[in-house]
Design an enzyme around this catalytic site. Sequence first.
Site, mmCIF file in Angstrom:
data_model
loop_
_atom_site.group_PDB
_atom_site.id
_atom_site.type_symbol
_atom_site.label_atom_id
_atom_site.label_comp_id
_atom_site.label_asym_id
_atom_site.label_seq_id
_atom_site.Cartn_x
_atom_site.Cartn_y
_atom_site.Cartn_z
ATOM 1 N N ILE A 440 0.804 -1.169 0.087
ATOM 2 C CA ILE A 440 0.166 0.034 -0.010
ATOM 3 C C ILE A 440 0.958 1.307 -0.112
ATOM 4 C CG2 ILE A 440 -1.734 1.306 1.146
ATOM 5 C CD1 ILE A 440 -2.602 -1.673 -0.021
ATOM 6 N N GLY A 441 2.075 1.146 0.205
ATOM 7 C CA GLY A 441 3.056 2.395 0.051
ATOM 8 C C GLY A 441 4.174 2.353 1.030
ATOM 9 N N TRP A 570 -8.549 15.620 6.948
ATOM 10 C CA TRP A 570 -7.393 15.876 8.087
ATOM 11 C C TRP A 570 -6.728 16.983 8.437
ATOM 12 C CZ3 TRP A 570 -5.148 10.098 7.007
ATOM 13 C CH2 TRP A 570 -6.266 9.020 7.272
ATOM 14 N N ASP A 608 -4.070 8.131 -2.438
ATOM 15 C CA ASP A 608 -4.873 7.295 -1.273
ATOM 16 C C ASP A 608 -5.894 8.367 -0.870
ATOM 17 O OD1 ASP A 608 -2.858 5.349 -1.034
ATOM 18 O OD2 ASP A 608 -1.448 6.562 0.194
ATOM 19 N N GLU A 674 -9.425 -2.429 2.801
ATOM 20 C CA GLU A 674 -9.193 -3.035 4.126
ATOM 21 C C GLU A 674 -10.218 -4.297 4.154
ATOM 22 O OE1 GLU A 674 -8.978 -1.260 7.823
ATOM 23 O OE2 GLU A 674 -10.203 -2.749 8.726
ATOM 24 N N HIS A 703 -2.451 -4.064 11.664
ATOM 25 C CA HIS A 703 -2.281 -3.410 13.023
ATOM 26 C C HIS A 703 -1.715 -4.384 13.998
ATOM 27 C CE1 HIS A 703 -5.501 -1.299 10.981
ATOM 28 N NE2 HIS A 703 -4.813 -0.221 11.485
ATOM 29 N N CYS A 735 -3.326 -2.313 4.463
ATOM 30 C CA CYS A 735 -2.823 -0.611 4.628
ATOM 31 C C CYS A 735 -1.350 -0.901 4.610
ATOM 32 C CB CYS A 735 -3.231 -0.153 5.863
ATOM 33 S SG CYS A 735 -3.246 1.698 5.870
HETATM 34 N N1 GLN Z 1 0.297 4.991 1.485
HETATM 35 C C1 GLN Z 1 -0.033 4.858 2.634
HETATM 36 C C2 GLN Z 1 0.963 4.293 3.537
HETATM 37 O O1 GLN Z 1 1.043 3.106 2.941
HETATM 38 C C3 GLN Z 1 -1.217 4.941 3.124
HETATM 39 C C4 GLN Z 1 -2.106 4.925 4.643
HETATM 40 C C5 GLN Z 1 -3.242 4.967 4.917
HETATM 41 O O2 GLN Z 1 -4.133 4.456 4.038
HETATM 42 N N2 GLN Z 1 -3.614 5.507 5.953
HETATM 43 O O3 GLN Z 1 1.329 4.245 4.760
HETATM 44 ZN ZN ZN Z 2 -4.884 2.574 4.561
#
Ligand code: GLN
Ligand code: ZN
Length: 763
Positions: A440-441, A570, A608, A674, A703, A735
């Site tokens: 995801i990054g 945010w 994102d 997710e 998590h 994530c």
């Molecule tokens: N690209 C972000 C990461 O990988 C995405 C974080 C998120 O979705 N909260 O941390």
């Molecule tokens: Zn995420």
Amino acid sequence: MTTIHNLGFPRIGAQRELKFALESYWRGESSLDALQQLGAQLRQRHWENQKGLDLVPVGDFSFYDQVLDMGFTLGHLPERVRGFQGDALDNYFRVARGRSAPVSEASSTCCGGVAAGEMTKWFDTNYHYIVPEFTATTPFQLDTSRLLAQLAEAQAQGVQAKPVIIGPVTYLAIGKAKDGCDKLALLPRLLPVYAELLETLAAQGVEWVQVDEPILVTELDADWQHAFNTAYHQLKSCRVKLLLATYFGPLQENLYLAAHLPVAGLHLDAVNGRDDIVPLLNLLPAHKVLSLGVINGRNIWKTDLNAVLDWLEPLAQRLGSRLWLAPSCSLLHVPVDLANEQKLDTEVRSWLAFALQKLDELQLLATALRDGRHAVKDALAANQADMLARRTSARVHNRAVQSAVARISQHMGLRESCYAQRAPKQAALLQLPLYPTTTIGSFPQTAAIRHTRSEFKAGRCTTEAYKAAMQAEIARSVHEQEALGLDVLVHGEAERNDMVEYFGEQLEGYAFSQFGWVQSYGSRCVKPPILFGDIYRPHPMTVEWIGYAQSLTTKPMKGMLTGPVTMLNWSFVRDDQPRSESCKQLALAIRQEVLDLEAAGVQIIQIDEAALREGLPLRQSLWQEYLNWAVESFRITANGVRDETQIHTHMCYSEFNDIIAAIAAMDADVITIETSRSDMELLEVFKHFNYPNEIGPGVYDIHTPNIPTQEHIIHLMRKAAEHIPAQRLWINPDCGLKTRQWAEVIPALSNMVAAAKTLRAVT
Ligand code: GLN
Ligand code: ZN
């Protein structure tokens, strides 16, 4: 004489003292006594801060969460933690965090391993509360210990105390029926406990109690409306006066109901619900107090005091001493003190007010109403000058940005072709296998990375050295991904402290505070950037880093950006233009980044939108309008690219029922979401909707440190393939991995890649 009061004060402390004390206690490094003492000190300091008010909130302080506090007051603990021995505060932490206080104790006693309470957002704020859990047999039993102890402290300090509690209807409404029971059936059992509580407070000399019922600003069906009548008719014989507090929005169709509840006073959000006030005046029985929340408790802007007085003076004439003034809601949602900010640029600073400054504004308003505006004319003139400066500042208003927004055309949000035509072009270019794997990054933000960044920010590390260190981290994550055999790589986001702050720092129109912390949940705080002006991008923000990462590999490198809706949701945002306008400005700025990445040869770009869903308004009737501009903003950002460029988006939550049409309208080629904890069931929504594009359902929860097994990932992906054709499925975690250790990441991703290979082999 206008009474001024406050609904709640931020409890985390101007320097986040409570956060550090809690975490030190939880680590076993300090005693329970020290924590209790710090709590008492903070309460004392905060009451002292509020001493100019006529009534000061008591009971708003919390060691974790005010909803959980209310649960304890009502003797309402989740079944799984009843019967705990030991200190009450330790039990409280067990409910909140799933474990007790010091680490050593948690592992040695019977109660070490309970599940943590589920958390969810407090209305439309970024504060998360612990969700009360109900069953048909839930018992309630009054426990006044916390509230009475704090009341005694306040009274000893000579404070005009107004205890604050969450009202019975809101308490039930925001909880979860574990066994599907009818929550309202619990009301008859709950009300006697409230009555006993109010009587106990009366016996302590309390005159007014603030009963928070923010659920009144949402759409209520007839049963819930009826519950309000039942509840407050039953409580009306108590010897305290009730101030029923609503906030975060207008009452609208609940106005009549609220006006006629048998309480002594009503507090309304006069910032977000101003249109209610005049109709309410005509409905409100003549003996009732009307408290108006005229200072915005949700943002960090100074109030235009003259404008508020223009509106208030006739009301004050009409209401006399029945008029009370307050912030719109608890100040929990704003930082404590602007005076601590040493680095904010002076111009932006002159437009801001944090909690303490907002209370000063309240006092000014009260004085102006009592003695006339001339009594505070210097302060009003200074306020007016600040307002004027903000309205006309070139830092805020940028013609070029405004006209670019005005020129946004529908075609900017449209891809060249539809997904069905783009997909084969992308496939030809990218040559990805079935079930492509990606992440995801972010990769682990190691202590070394954080240390280098803080040295750099403190000026103890040169730009070159910083850049070299980050490049080394990027190279490390590229090599790890190649070794793992992932198909689409990422650069790992080593250079980013935070996905919003990183971009905010590079955009014009954003400012950053040093101490502007706001509690998110428990000891966690966020420091939202301040979006104060028209947004533009003076230079590319990510191209160099992504380009460097791409230069290290022949595999496709995904460019990684934060979307406009998430940037907006945010941040503290402007109150001088609609949110949608700020969002479109962000969209145009990030669109340029997308196009620059494409021009630099990046074939896959992820945008994102982790916070898209949480921007939904409280009232469902307003959802569509929000989704319209949110989706449009995303489309403007993403859809200017060629067919061959693949757009990804990512959302880390699992509720798509209400927004699936909007998600589809965003038209990203791939969405990663997710799903691991819901056993892929949430894909049903996508299936029912015939969601047409590609999906990467997260196959493991990031998590926890647990390593997912290959078998489990295969099981999840087989389930996924029952809902979505395999040709349109990707494999990825839920994530980003920045909070994990490399030692966890490598085996987890290795199992993920192995699962993909097995699935390919048998398909
Ligand atoms: N690209 C972000 C990461 O990988 C995405 C974080 C998120 O979705 N909260 O941390
Ligand atoms: Zn995420």
